[in-house]
Scaffold this motif. Structure first.
Motif, PDB file in Angstrom:
ATOM      1  N   ARG A   1     -38.626  17.807 -18.859  1.00 17.09           N
ATOM      2  CA  ARG A   1     -37.317  18.334 -18.469  1.00 17.09           C
ATOM      3  C   ARG A   1     -36.208  17.950 -19.445  1.00 17.09           C
ATOM      4  NH1 ARG A   1     -36.901  15.801 -12.758  1.00 17.09           N
ATOM      5  NH2 ARG A   1     -34.824  16.770 -12.773  1.00 17.09           N
ATOM      6  N   GLY A   2     -36.578  17.246 -20.511  1.00 16.38           N
ATOM      7  CA  GLY A   2     -35.594  16.875 -21.532  1.00 16.38           C
ATOM      8  C   GLY A   2     -34.598  15.834 -21.068  1.00 16.38           C
ATOM      9  N   LEU A   3     -35.006  14.959 -20.148  1.00 14.76           N
ATOM     10  CA  LEU A   3     -34.076  13.999 -19.556  1.00 14.76           C
ATOM     11  C   LEU A   3     -34.116  12.623 -20.219  1.00 14.76           C
ATOM     12  CD1 LEU A   3     -34.577  14.874 -15.766  1.00 14.76           C
ATOM     13  CD2 LEU A   3     -32.800  15.676 -17.344  1.00 14.76           C
ATOM     14  N   VAL A   4     -35.062  12.422 -21.133  1.00 14.92           N
ATOM     15  CA  VAL A   4     -35.168  11.139 -21.836  1.00 14.92           C
ATOM     16  C   VAL A   4     -35.363  11.388 -23.325  1.00 14.92           C
ATOM     17  CG1 VAL A   4     -36.561   9.064 -22.174  1.00 14.92           C
ATOM     18  CG2 VAL A   4     -36.091   9.855 -19.868  1.00 14.92           C
ATOM     19  N   GLU A   5     -34.563  10.691 -24.123  1.00 13.72           N
ATOM     20  CA  GLU A   5     -34.716  10.747 -25.570  1.00 13.72           C
ATOM     21  C   GLU A   5     -35.047   9.384 -26.167  1.00 13.72           C
ATOM     22  OE1 GLU A   5     -31.155  12.456 -27.135  1.00 13.72           O
ATOM     23  OE2 GLU A   5     -31.628  14.494 -26.402  1.00 13.72           O
ATOM     24  N   LYS A   6     -34.670   8.317 -25.458  1.00 14.17           N
ATOM     25  CA  LYS A   6     -34.900   6.964 -25.969  1.00 14.17           C
ATOM     26  C   LYS A   6     -35.345   6.067 -24.826  1.00 14.17           C
ATOM     27  CE  LYS A   6     -31.985   5.323 -28.949  1.00 14.17           C
ATOM     28  NZ  LYS A   6     -30.764   4.723 -29.561  1.00 14.17           N
ATOM     29  N   VAL A   7     -36.371   5.245 -25.100  1.00 14.27           N
ATOM     30  CA  VAL A   7     -36.886   4.296 -24.109  1.00 14.27           C
ATOM     31  C   VAL A   7     -36.649   2.879 -24.608  1.00 14.27           C
ATOM     32  CG1 VAL A   7     -38.897   3.512 -22.798  1.00 14.27           C
ATOM     33  CG2 VAL A   7     -38.646   5.946 -23.394  1.00 14.27           C
ATOM     34  N   LEU A   8     -35.970   2.079 -23.782  1.00 14.44           N
ATOM     35  CA  LEU A   8     -35.749   0.666 -24.054  1.00 14.44           C
ATOM     36  C   LEU A   8     -36.649  -0.113 -23.092  1.00 14.44           C
ATOM     37  CD1 LEU A   8     -33.361   2.051 -25.439  1.00 14.44           C
ATOM     38  CD2 LEU A   8     -31.909   0.147 -24.733  1.00 14.44           C
ATOM     39  N   PRO A   9     -37.807  -0.576 -23.576  1.00 15.63           N
ATOM     40  CA  PRO A   9     -38.851  -1.098 -22.691  1.00 15.63           C
ATOM     41  C   PRO A   9     -38.717  -2.589 -22.414  1.00 15.63           C
ATOM     42  CG  PRO A   9     -39.688  -0.972 -24.911  1.00 15.63           C
ATOM     43  CD  PRO A   9     -38.259  -0.481 -24.977  1.00 15.63           C
ATOM     44  N   GLY A  10     -39.596  -3.065 -21.532  1.00 20.65           N
ATOM     45  CA  GLY A  10     -39.597  -4.479 -21.172  1.00 20.65           C
ATOM     46  C   GLY A  10     -40.227  -5.371 -22.218  1.00 20.65           C
ATOM     47  N   HIS A  11     -41.000  -4.812 -23.122  1.00 21.29           N
ATOM     48  CA  HIS A  11     -41.638  -5.569 -24.198  1.00 21.29           C
ATOM     49  C   HIS A  11     -41.720  -4.705 -25.457  1.00 21.29           C
ATOM     50  CE1 HIS A  11     -43.075  -8.843 -21.545  1.00 21.29           C
ATOM     51  NE2 HIS A  11     -43.246  -7.874 -20.655  1.00 21.29           N
ATOM     52  N   PHE A  12     -41.771  -5.373 -26.587  1.00 19.26           N
ATOM     53  CA  PHE A  12     -41.997  -4.720 -27.873  1.00 19.26           C
ATOM     54  C   PHE A  12     -40.838  -3.797 -28.255  1.00 19.26           C
ATOM     55  CE2 PHE A  12     -46.367  -5.154 -25.879  1.00 19.26           C
ATOM     56  CZ  PHE A  12     -46.569  -6.427 -26.372  1.00 19.26           C
ATOM     57  N   ASN A  13     -41.112  -2.760 -29.020  1.00 17.62           N
ATOM     58  CA  ASN A  13     -40.051  -2.003 -29.674  1.00 17.62           C
ATOM     59  C   ASN A  13     -39.619  -0.758 -28.899  1.00 17.62           C
ATOM     60  OD1 ASN A  13     -39.806  -3.713 -31.961  1.00 17.62           O
ATOM     61  ND2 ASN A  13     -41.642  -2.791 -32.861  1.00 17.62           N
ATOM     62  N   ILE A  14     -38.430  -0.290 -29.253  1.00 16.55           N
ATOM     63  CA  ILE A  14     -37.868   0.936 -28.699  1.00 16.55           C
ATOM     64  C   ILE A  14     -38.669   2.130 -29.226  1.00 16.55           C
ATOM     65  CG2 ILE A  14     -35.785   2.388 -28.698  1.00 16.55           C
ATOM     66  CD1 ILE A  14     -34.182  -0.243 -29.140  1.00 16.55           C
ATOM     67  N   PHE A  15     -38.793   3.176 -28.396  1.00 14.35           N
ATOM     68  CA  PHE A  15     -39.490   4.385 -28.845  1.00 14.35           C
ATOM     69  C   PHE A  15     -38.852   5.612 -28.201  1.00 14.35           C
ATOM     70  CE2 PHE A  15     -41.805   2.363 -25.399  1.00 14.35           C
ATOM     71  CZ  PHE A  15     -42.003   3.373 -24.471  1.00 14.35           C
ATOM     72  N   GLY A  16     -39.348   6.767 -28.592  1.00 14.47           N
ATOM     73  CA  GLY A  16     -38.738   8.013 -28.171  1.00 14.47           C
ATOM     74  C   GLY A  16     -39.557   8.782 -27.154  1.00 14.47           C
ATOM     75  N   ALA A  17     -39.106  10.015 -26.901  1.00 19.02           N
ATOM     76  CA  ALA A  17     -39.694  10.833 -25.839  1.00 19.02           C
ATOM     77  C   ALA A  17     -41.141  11.216 -26.127  1.00 19.02           C
ATOM     78  CB  ALA A  17     -38.849  12.089 -25.641  1.00 19.02           C
ATOM     79  N   GLU A  18     -41.428  11.542 -27.360  1.00 20.43           N
ATOM     80  CA  GLU A  18     -42.795  11.951 -27.699  1.00 20.43           C
ATOM     81  C   GLU A  18     -43.786  10.819 -27.442  1.00 20.43           C
ATOM     82  OE1 GLU A  18     -45.352  13.645 -31.551  1.00 20.43           O
ATOM     83  OE2 GLU A  18     -43.155  13.631 -31.598  1.00 20.43           O
ATOM     84  N   ARG A  19     -43.411   9.620 -27.841  1.00 24.32           N
ATOM     85  CA  ARG A  19     -44.276   8.467 -27.612  1.00 24.32           C
ATOM     86  C   ARG A  19     -44.393   8.165 -26.119  1.00 24.32           C
ATOM     87  NH1 ARG A  19     -48.704   6.137 -29.622  1.00 24.32           N
ATOM     88  NH2 ARG A  19     -48.740   3.883 -29.293  1.00 24.32           N
ATOM     89  N   LEU A  20     -43.308   8.308 -25.389  1.00 22.91           N
ATOM     90  CA  LEU A  20     -43.339   8.105 -23.944  1.00 22.91           C
ATOM     91  C   LEU A  20     -44.344   9.042 -23.290  1.00 22.91           C
ATOM     92  CD1 LEU A  20     -42.293   7.002 -21.236  1.00 22.91           C
ATOM     93  CD2 LEU A  20     -40.417   8.670 -21.377  1.00 22.91           C
ATOM     94  N   TYR A  21     -44.303  10.291 -23.673  1.00 23.71           N
ATOM     95  CA  TYR A  21     -45.224  11.271 -23.091  1.00 23.71           C
ATOM     96  C   TYR A  21     -46.667  10.905 -23.404  1.00 23.71           C
ATOM     97  CZ  TYR A  21     -46.849  15.790 -21.394  1.00 23.71           C
ATOM     98  OH  TYR A  21     -47.475  16.782 -20.666  1.00 23.71           O
ATOM     99  N   TRP A  22     -46.919  10.486 -24.645  1.00 27.56           N
ATOM    100  CA  TRP A  22     -48.276  10.128 -25.032  1.00 27.56           C
ATOM    101  C   TRP A  22     -48.774   8.925 -24.252  1.00 27.56           C
ATOM    102  CZ3 TRP A  22     -51.078   6.040 -26.767  1.00 27.56           C
ATOM    103  CH2 TRP A  22     -52.370   6.326 -27.226  1.00 27.56           C
TER     104      TRP A  22
END
Length: 277
Positions: free
Chosen positions: A218-239
């Motif tokens: 739905r295009g509602l996330v572009e950046k993920v700030l996670p509980g561990h390790f590095n920040i990543f984007g929507a494509e990585r989140l989906y994977w």
């Protein structure tokens, strides 16, 4: 050791700061996020609690004053009560946690907090005579119980609570819809998802991952700030979410169940030893 030594931070822009515990050298070291708003500041997760995080925020000048007054109100939100995220809540006056884990936090339940800290993970002890064997998450009373759909209002930004069980029963994400940022806690990070701890659930995790994929669709996330390790984007989140679902078959469920039993026994033994000391 002063709090200024124990912690370090990196400004990310847009009123967000990435904070870490410098001398906790472990894959369990949690990311801590400070999000500043026009009316309220929020700390997302609080680390081990070996040094005072509020003291660090104050001494590092990260708590900007409100107009004509002292610092803005500060709320600490735990994405879940596991020890690496909740140990530092003891130093905050205002604490929020999902209702499913509020009792465990109040009781200082180190079994549900999966407290498991070793000496070798702490490169420099926070004070003379400190021992990892004595470490426990103390009881903390939450001033706010969080539920699905709740909104934490910071003034010029809002964080929406998404209940995402699986890793733990009270795991949450916080979604900044306007900026398309997801603070994901341990629901998802760029590594293997852990679903074999007490109160973990593979079936709940699958449902949570489906919700994560829907956010991307739905295009509602572009950046993920996670509980561990590095920040990543929507494509990585989906994977990451889709890969978990694809791997979560019957064999995975049986394996997770077995590992959960082993982890449960180990945690019961470890916490009984601490209690008896």
């Amino acid at each position: 050791m002063a709090a200024l030594e124990w912690f370090a931070h990196k400004p990310l822009g847009g009123g967000i700061f990435w904070i870490q515990e410098r001398f906790y050298e472990s894959g369990n070291r949690a990311n801590i996020w400070l999000v500043r708003g026009s009316q309220r500041d929020v700390v997302i997760d609080a680390g081990l609690g070996l040094r005072s995080l509020p003291a660090y925020l104050r001494d590092a000048g990260l708590l900007a004053p409100a107009e004509g007054a002292g610092p803005r109100p500060l709320l600490a939100v735990a994405t879940h009560v596991h020890f690496d995220h909740s140990g530092g809540l003891q130093h905050f006056e205002d604490v929020a946690v999902h209702s499913a884990e509020a009792a465990a936090l109040l009781q200082g339940d180190n079994y549900e907090a999966v407290t498991w800290l070793s000496e070798r993970e702490v490169a420099r002890p926070p004070r003379p005579g400190w021992s990892a064997r004595q470490y426990r998450v103390p009881p903390v009373r939450a001033c706010r119980m969080l539920h699905e759909g709740d909104v934490i209002n910071l003034g010029d930004r809002q964080l929406t609570v998404m209940h995402m069980p699986g890793h733990s029963r009270g795991s949450i994400c916080l979604h900044d819809k306007d900026r398309k940022i997801l603070f994901s806690g341990d629901v998802v990070y760029d590594g293997s998802m852990i679903d074999w701890l007490p109160y973990s659930s593979v079936s709940d995790y699958i449902a949570s991952c489906q919700r994560l994929m829907d956010l991307v669709d739905r295009g509602l996330v572009e950046k993920v700030l996670p509980g561990h390790f590095n920040i990543f984007g929507a494509e990585r989140l989906y994977w990451l979410a889709s890969n978990y679902i694809s791997q979560a078959g019957i064999c995975h469920k049986i394996s997770a169940c077995a590992m959960r039993s082993i982890a449960s026994i180990a945690l019961h033994i470890a916490n009984s030893r601490i209690t008896s000391q």
